[in-house]
Design an enzyme around this catalytic site. Sequence first.
Site, PDB file in Angstrom:
ATOM      1  N   LYS A   1       0.846  -1.210   0.000  1.00 55.62           N
ATOM      2  CA  LYS A   1       0.000   0.000   0.000  1.00 55.62           C
ATOM      3  C   LYS A   1       0.876   1.253   0.000  1.00 55.62           C
ATOM      4  O   LYS A   1       0.657   2.185  -0.768  1.00 55.62           O
ATOM      5  CB  LYS A   1      -0.889   0.008   1.233  1.00 55.62           C
ATOM      6  CG  LYS A   1      -1.466   1.365   1.600  1.00 55.62           C
ATOM      7  CD  LYS A   1      -2.320   1.329   2.845  1.00 55.62           C
ATOM      8  CE  LYS A   1      -1.568   1.500   4.123  1.00 55.62           C
ATOM      9  NZ  LYS A   1      -1.244   2.889   4.496  1.00 55.62           N
ATOM     10  N   ASN A   2       1.922   1.262   0.833  1.00 54.61           N
ATOM     11  CA  ASN A   2       2.726   2.482   0.997  1.00 54.61           C
ATOM     12  C   ASN A   2       3.733   2.698  -0.119  1.00 54.61           C
ATOM     13  O   ASN A   2       4.427   3.711  -0.141  1.00 54.61           O
ATOM     14  CB  ASN A   2       3.416   2.484   2.370  1.00 54.61           C
ATOM     15  CG  ASN A   2       2.395   2.663   3.490  1.00 54.61           C
ATOM     16  OD1 ASN A   2       1.239   3.013   3.222  1.00 54.61           O
ATOM     17  ND2 ASN A   2       2.805   2.393   4.708  1.00 54.61           N
TER      18      ASN A   2
ATOM     19  N   CYS B   1      -4.159  12.933  13.007  1.00 53.12           N
ATOM     20  CA  CYS B   1      -4.897  11.675  12.837  1.00 53.12           C
ATOM     21  C   CYS B   1      -4.751  10.919  14.156  1.00 53.12           C
ATOM     22  O   CYS B   1      -4.140  11.396  15.105  1.00 53.12           O
ATOM     23  CB  CYS B   1      -4.335  10.867  11.666  1.00 53.12           C
ATOM     24  SG  CYS B   1      -2.750  10.161  12.033  1.00 53.12           S
TER      25      CYS B   1
ATOM     26  N   ARG C   1       1.301  14.706  12.911  1.00 55.75           N
ATOM     27  CA  ARG C   1       1.757  14.415  11.539  1.00 55.75           C
ATOM     28  C   ARG C   1       1.775  15.672  10.658  1.00 55.75           C
ATOM     29  O   ARG C   1       1.068  15.793   9.670  1.00 55.75           O
ATOM     30  CB  ARG C   1       0.895  13.304  10.939  1.00 55.75           C
ATOM     31  CG  ARG C   1       0.933  12.065  11.823  1.00 55.75           C
ATOM     32  CD  ARG C   1       0.212  10.904  11.230  1.00 55.75           C
ATOM     33  NE  ARG C   1       0.974  10.317  10.114  1.00 55.75           N
ATOM     34  CZ  ARG C   1       0.487   9.333   9.370  1.00 55.75           C
ATOM     35  NH1 ARG C   1      -0.730   8.889   9.583  1.00 55.75           N
ATOM     36  NH2 ARG C   1       1.189   8.816   8.391  1.00 55.75           N
TER      37      ARG C   1
ATOM     38  N   ASP D   1       5.155   0.518  11.948  1.00 52.06           N
ATOM     39  CA  ASP D   1       3.908  -0.092  11.468  1.00 52.06           C
ATOM     40  C   ASP D   1       3.746  -1.532  11.932  1.00 52.06           C
ATOM     41  O   ASP D   1       2.707  -2.143  11.662  1.00 52.06           O
ATOM     42  CB  ASP D   1       3.848  -0.041   9.934  1.00 52.06           C
ATOM     43  CG  ASP D   1       3.682   1.374   9.428  1.00 52.06           C
ATOM     44  OD1 ASP D   1       3.824   1.608   8.222  1.00 52.06           O
ATOM     45  OD2 ASP D   1       3.442   2.269  10.266  1.00 52.06           O
TER      46      ASP D   1
ATOM     47  N   ARG E   1      -8.483  -0.478   4.955  1.00 48.29           N
ATOM     48  CA  ARG E   1      -7.640   0.547   4.327  1.00 48.29           C
ATOM     49  C   ARG E   1      -6.322  -0.046   3.855  1.00 48.29           C
ATOM     50  O   ARG E   1      -5.734   0.421   2.890  1.00 48.29           O
ATOM     51  CB  ARG E   1      -7.327   1.674   5.325  1.00 48.29           C
ATOM     52  CG  ARG E   1      -8.522   2.441   5.793  1.00 48.29           C
ATOM     53  CD  ARG E   1      -8.127   3.648   6.600  1.00 48.29           C
ATOM     54  NE  ARG E   1      -7.185   4.494   5.850  1.00 48.29           N
ATOM     55  CZ  ARG E   1      -6.841   5.715   6.239  1.00 48.29           C
ATOM     56  NH1 ARG E   1      -7.327   6.221   7.352  1.00 48.29           N
ATOM     57  NH2 ARG E   1      -5.998   6.434   5.534  1.00 48.29           N
TER      58      ARG E   1
END
Length: 418
Positions: A22-23, A116, A121, A305, A397
């Site tokens: 995803k990233n 968030c 951030r 993560d 997500r």
Amino acid sequence: MDKLRIIGGQRLQGAVTISGAKNAALPQIAASLLSDQPLELTNLPAVTDVENMLGVVTRHGAQIKRSAHGAVIDTSTAVSRETSYDTVRRMRATVLVLAPLLARFGEARVSLPGGCAIGARPVDMHVRALSTLGADIDIENGLIVASAPTGLTGARIVLSSPSVGATETAIMAATAARGETEILNAAREPEVADLADCLNAMGAHIEGAGTHRILIQGARAWRPAVHDIIPDRIEVGTYAVAAGITGGQLELTHARLEHLASVVQLLEAAGVSVWPGDRGLVVAREGPLHPVDLTTEPYPGFPTDLQAQFMALMCCADGASLLRETVFENRFMHVPELMRLGANITLQGTTALVRGGEPLKGAQVMATDLRASVCLVLAALVSEGETTINRIYHLDRGYEQLDRKLRLCGARIERVSA
Ligand code: EPZ
């Protein structure tokens, strides 16, 4: 809102197909706006963040031909228009369109992301990198208003810390700047290197991505390109913990050992074995889980993560572990929920002391952010009885078909539409 219902106690056995990262996908979709030539991305993960980012570039005029795990993005009809607060609020990574829009059109208006669940951030390093390349940047009513009417000029950018997003912003802008750009203290994440590989396929000239020093020769001609996205190392780490926490054995197809050195080292120290298999990495645990301490750091250190997932593992270890979070200021949202399952965790600032060994018991828990959600799934796999996890849209997500992939390996997990 959907929820997950899990009955704990199954040892997972089987193979898991790892999806694209995803990233890596998100910055590459944003980067398509740099060029007026088509970009085909393959091995795209089917997750909502990718759908959202494809929607963002579509709103900027791109035409997209989709397949199950691919997209051909034609931005020949792209335009620069405001990227709204509502869009950026829902997904911070949308700020990655700032550099491509500015580089291509000489102007960009992107809403500030705001905070968030895991922290404030800010994007100050993104803004500073663009200013260093000659852009005029103002913040007006919550909008980043960037302009470079005479284009961008290559320069030396020294990042105050190795921010992944700021490195990606700097690289994308520098590909369109006149002359050479040098980025120092760059983030070394594999997703940054994959973005550079994608941009080089599109016609850019980038050297050193994946190291702290990156050199970009700017303003080159774009060409049509096809790029295959790297496997998701965080998904690999997540399923590796699933094998370790349940005492099973999983083969994680396409996983790349070189992306996970710090993770594998800690898994082995905890009593989880990892070795290369025919199709990727095999992860298994037979004996007891041992407590290990960890500190999250920029790559190649232990990834933030995977902190929440590792905390779930340490709840089952025969002793106490110290987990220190240095990347984000509020990334322990999973702790109160783990404690509802009976975990014994003490928080002190950016450090969590986990006293493992007590059996976990199923309960109703709440997902709060992407990685906290999957931590609760991992803990539920070994909790006595039934656990219900609410607000699992967070999971969707960043994890493709997580419940199906786990069910195929023997987990008793079902998705319930509320
Ligand atoms: C990327 O976020 C990832 N997201 C995150 O993954 C990941 O946790 C993070 O990198 C760290 O590895 C994507 O790639 C889409 P940073 P990013 O800029 O780029 C501060 C997930 O779960 N900072 O490296 O936003 C920032 O506040 C997500 O998949 C500034 O102060 O991370 C944070 O404390 C979560 N100013 C630290 O740096 C800036 O201008 C690291 O942030 C930028 C960042």
